[in-house]
Design a protein around this motif. Structure first.
Motif, mmCIF file in Angstrom:
data_model
loop_
_atom_site.group_PDB
_atom_site.id
_atom_site.type_symbol
_atom_site.label_atom_id
_atom_site.label_comp_id
_atom_site.label_asym_id
_atom_site.label_seq_id
_atom_site.Cartn_x
_atom_site.Cartn_y
_atom_site.Cartn_z
ATOM 1 N N ILE A 73 0.887 -1.253 -0.104
ATOM 2 C CA ILE A 73 -0.002 -0.029 -0.118
ATOM 3 C C ILE A 73 0.992 1.267 0.010
ATOM 4 C CG2 ILE A 73 -1.793 1.203 1.446
ATOM 5 C CD1 ILE A 73 -2.931 -1.439 2.276
ATOM 6 N N ALA A 74 0.569 2.208 -0.704
ATOM 7 C CA ALA A 74 1.132 3.421 -0.837
ATOM 8 C C ALA A 74 0.059 4.436 -0.287
ATOM 9 C CB ALA A 74 1.758 3.972 -2.200
ATOM 10 N N GLY A 75 0.272 5.219 0.861
ATOM 11 C CA GLY A 75 -0.254 6.265 1.404
ATOM 12 C C GLY A 75 0.050 7.593 0.754
ATOM 13 N N ILE A 76 -0.892 8.275 -0.190
ATOM 14 C CA ILE A 76 -0.629 9.654 -0.854
ATOM 15 C C ILE A 76 -1.284 10.807 -0.253
ATOM 16 C CG2 ILE A 76 -0.090 8.126 -3.068
ATOM 17 C CD1 ILE A 76 -3.014 9.109 -4.023
ATOM 18 N N GLU A 77 -0.925 11.742 -0.454
ATOM 19 C CA GLU A 77 -1.221 13.033 0.075
ATOM 20 C C GLU A 77 -1.424 14.128 -1.185
ATOM 21 O OE1 GLU A 77 1.141 14.412 3.238
ATOM 22 O OE2 GLU A 77 0.398 12.973 4.605
ATOM 23 N N THR A 78 -0.755 13.969 -2.060
ATOM 24 C CA THR A 78 -0.664 14.903 -3.142
ATOM 25 C C THR A 78 -2.161 14.941 -3.861
ATOM 26 O OG1 THR A 78 0.207 15.258 -5.240
ATOM 27 C CG2 THR A 78 -0.067 12.959 -4.739
ATOM 28 N N GLU A 79 -2.359 16.074 -4.489
ATOM 29 C CA GLU A 79 -3.565 16.550 -5.033
ATOM 30 C C GLU A 79 -3.631 16.028 -6.461
ATOM 31 O OE1 GLU A 79 -4.593 20.477 -4.232
ATOM 32 O OE2 GLU A 79 -5.405 20.144 -2.169
ATOM 33 N N ARG A 80 -2.539 15.596 -7.193
ATOM 34 C CA ARG A 80 -2.474 15.436 -8.499
ATOM 35 C C ARG A 80 -3.137 13.813 -8.731
ATOM 36 N NH1 ARG A 80 2.796 16.317 -11.948
ATOM 37 N NH2 ARG A 80 1.088 16.197 -13.573
ATOM 38 N N TRP A 81 -3.111 13.089 -7.710
ATOM 39 C CA TRP A 81 -3.735 11.860 -7.647
ATOM 40 C C TRP A 81 -5.073 12.186 -6.600
ATOM 41 C CZ3 TRP A 81 -2.693 9.264 -11.609
ATOM 42 C CH2 TRP A 81 -1.355 9.341 -12.298
ATOM 43 N N TYR A 82 -6.019 12.639 -7.122
ATOM 44 C CA TYR A 82 -7.015 12.957 -6.148
ATOM 45 C C TYR A 82 -7.702 11.997 -5.495
ATOM 46 C CZ TYR A 82 -10.123 16.621 -4.181
ATOM 47 O OH TYR A 82 -11.102 17.323 -3.463
ATOM 48 N N LEU A 83 -7.955 10.677 -6.136
ATOM 49 C CA LEU A 83 -8.478 9.478 -5.750
ATOM 50 C C LEU A 83 -7.550 8.444 -5.573
ATOM 51 C CD1 LEU A 83 -11.844 9.459 -7.529
ATOM 52 C CD2 LEU A 83 -11.591 9.959 -5.274
ATOM 53 N N GLY A 84 -7.682 7.531 -4.620
ATOM 54 C CA GLY A 84 -6.813 6.200 -4.469
ATOM 55 C C GLY A 84 -6.965 5.446 -5.924
#
Length: 656
Positions: free
Chosen positions: A126-137
């Motif tokens: 799993i990669a936890g993301i915060e960037t808005e460039r990838w708005y959905l998982g």
């Protein structure tokens, strides 16, 4: 043969949410961690890992933000989270995406609940993301493993783990993105290990997976044509081109000349700053009236004749961008200019296309999606032993043949080198074979006899068997150490003719003539004891002079001994006479129990000429120049046999 029933395909129901900041996309529910936290993701046909928006993705935290991003995952609340550290997402980098995520392992379950969802797998990447460039998982559908910290321990993808646990019939999946613009909306469809034949038109065109696992779903776009409600048609593609199908991004990246053709045909205006084709209200009204349709004719490659047509209505291109992607909600046409390595058919294309991928047989199918509200799902498995196999997978590949040939050549070369080494060693050993006068009986050698120490008397040279240079060894041993202890070794002088060798040293210290003869001891082993003071020179030159001087004295003493005992005549085939036991000078001797015989064949040394000692030998024979009393023993190994008692007893020795 096992009669076990093969597993059934897994149908993952859509979440019934339409969401995203670059369009209305049909998402899917996931349960992550322990206890479970529900999030929503979009399928990625190019990725292997699962990306989930974490708590830092909404700053400040708010319920609206959390809902807009498909829900948030808090790793600190999961007892099964295993942190791996931050890494780049390593996806879509050719399109300019270089974001990173906080990677870890945790439990993932498909669906909203156990009652309606699919299986649960532990230790999934799993990669936890915060960037808005990838708005959905996103949820990776690829079967390729991921290597993070250790290339020897790759992390298996969710699909591969399902197959490894025999939870799906094959390493395959089928997906269509769904279409929000349909009258009642048609949610996306995702099946693992099978396909839903109610969602696509059958086709007999098959595509081969490309060898690049990062861009394997490659098709050849043979043509793109636009058709209007009034029946007019236009060609939008000048020449065939290759494109990668990738649902991770929503856009269609096409060559710049194709994009300009679209601009001229539809009246689009390119916003270079935002890399968007925005559509204002007037243009939107015009295009909605014209109702153009875009026909993509696809083949296995640019030159293949068999094609399948995927028709997309203008509604599939009528998307809305929302904050934070743009300041305000704005209609746009999902077309982007791309370089040769960026040509991509994204999620907007898969609204009208149904994609079936079979990794077991390295092929995939792209078909026209069907929207039938009254149709019931018809799930069929994709068996692992299907007969559709790529032609170029049959037989041995050219690369395999080259590898086998190279390996065979290297093996033959190694065998030649090994045989050469063995032959050289065999010839060397043949050169060391003893003469007929120096024969050793193996049976005699194997017989173990104890040491005996004899103080010799002058018995004449006739009673001493002739010792040739290649038939005996002499070792000088320090009286304080056992044989083989690494003390100084002196080599007998070589001569052109074969002569008798005898150490001319005093029988006992202080001129004593005492002697000892132990009964039943073979006469061909003589140990001569000397006692005195030894002062060896430390430099090589002085050492050689001392050695030459000693050899000269030895030859002089030998001639004197032969002259003085010329009158003696002893049969060489007789045993040595019995000598009465006399008192032995034992000062400096260690107990006999410290000297243990070693049952080994004494090495046979070739006759060799005098040579200058090497640097290593010089170091080994140069002790400290300090003068110290030393008691030495010289053991002579005879190889000639006596007629009465011919026994050769082996003792410890060192080769010269």
């Amino acid at each position: 043969m096992s009669n076990a029933k093969p597993p059934s395909p897994i149908t993952w129901a859509a979440s019934e949410w339409w969401e995203g900041n670059n369009g209305n996309w049909s998402s899917f529910d996931l349960r992550v961690g322990s206890p479970e936290q529900v999030v929503r993701v979009l399928p990625s046909t190019a990725g292997s890992a699962t990306w989930i928006v974490t708590s830092g993705g909404c700053d400040p935290p708010s319920l609206d933000c959390s809902n807009a991003r498909g829900g948030l995952f808090d790793q600190t609340r999961s007892s099964t989270w295993e942190d791996l550290g931050p890494f780049t997402l390593a996806l879509e980098q050719n399109l300019g995406y270089n974001e990173s995520g906080a990677f870890g392992l945790d439990t993932i379950s498909l669906g909203l609940s156990n009652a309606t969802g699919g299986p649960t797998l532990t230790s999934q990447i799993i990669a936890g993301i915060e960037t808005e460039r990838w708005y959905l998982g996103v949820f990776g559908l690829q079967q390729q493993p991921m290597n993070l910290t250790d290339f020897s321990k790759p992390q298996q993808s969710f699909l591969s783990t399902l197959r490894a646990h025999n939870l799906i019939p094959s390493l395959s999946w089928s997906y269509t993105a769904g279409a929000h613009y349909q009258s009642k909306g048609s949610f996306g469809s995702l099946t693992l290990g099978g396909s839903d034949i109610s969602r696509y038109k059958p086709t007999n065109v098959s595509f081969n997976l490309a060898p690049d696992v990062g861009r394997d779903l490659v098709v050849g776009i043979k043509s793109i044509t636009s058709t209007y409600a009034n029946g007019s048609r236009s060609s939008l593609l000048r020449s065939p081109t290759l494109a990668f199908i990738d649902s991770t991004v929503p856009y269609l990246y096409l060559p710049e000349d194709v994009c300009k053709t679209f601009e001229a045909e539809l009246g689009l205006v390119y916003n270079q700053k935002n890399n968007f084709y925005f559509v204002d209200d007037a243009l939107h009204q015009t295009l909605s009236t014209l109702k153009p349709q875009f026909n993509f004719s696809l083949a296995n490659d640019e030159s293949s004749e068999s094609t399948v047509d995927i028709i997309l209505p203008y509604a599939s291109f009528d998307l809305v961008a929302k904050p934070p992607l743009v300041p305000n909600a704005t209609s746009y046409f999902p077309l982007r200019r791309g370089a040769d390595n960026q040509i991509t058919l994204g999620r907007a294309f898969l609204q009208e296309a149904y994609l079936i991928t079979d990794y077991d047989h390295k092929n995939f199918t792209i078909a026209q999606a069907v929207f039938n509200d009254s149709a019931k799902p018809n799930i069929v498995p994709i068996p692992w032993n299907a007969t559709t196999v790529r032609h170029d997978d049959q037989g041995i590949s050219r690369q395999a043949i080259i590898g086998i040939s190279t390996g065979s050549a290297v093996f033959v070369l190694l065998m030649v080198v090994l045989i050469s080494i063995l032959t050289l060693r065999w010839r060397t050993r043949r050169g060391l074979t003893p003469s007929n006068n120096a024969t050793i009986n193996d049976k005699q050698v194997d017989e173990v006899r104890p040491f005996s120490y004899i103080i010799p008397q002058e018995i004449g040279h006739q009673s001493i068997p002739e010792l040739h240079d290649i038939a005996h060894h002499i070792e000088l041993l320090n009286g304080q150490a056992p044989s083989g202890s690494g003390n100084i070794m002196i080599e007998l002088p070589d001569g052109k003719d074969r002569s008798n060798h005898e150490l001319s040293i005093p029988a006992t210290p202080h001129g004593s003539g005492s002697s000892l003869n132990v009964e039943n001891e073979p006469p061909n082993i003589r140990v001569v004891q000397t006692s005195g003071t030894t002062n060896l020179p430390s430099d090589p030159a002085s050492y050689r002079n001392t050695l030459e001087h000693g050899r000269a004295n030895h030859r002089s003493n030998e001639r004197t001994t032969r002259t003085s005992h010329a009158h003696l005549s002893t049969d060489i085939n007789k045993a040595l006479p019995h000598v009465p036991i006399a008192k032995i000078h034992t000062e400096g001797l260690r107990p006999l129990s410290r000297f243990h015989p070693v049952i080994q064949k004494p090495p046979i040394v070739q006759q060799k000429t005098e040579r200058r000692p090497t640097a290593r030998q010089q170091n080994s024979v140069h002790p400290s120049p300090q003068t110290s009393p030393v008691t030495t023993y010289a053991t002579i190994f005879d190889v000639e046999e006596y007629k009465d008692s011919a026994v050769v007893t082996e003792t410890q020795y060192r080769s010269f």
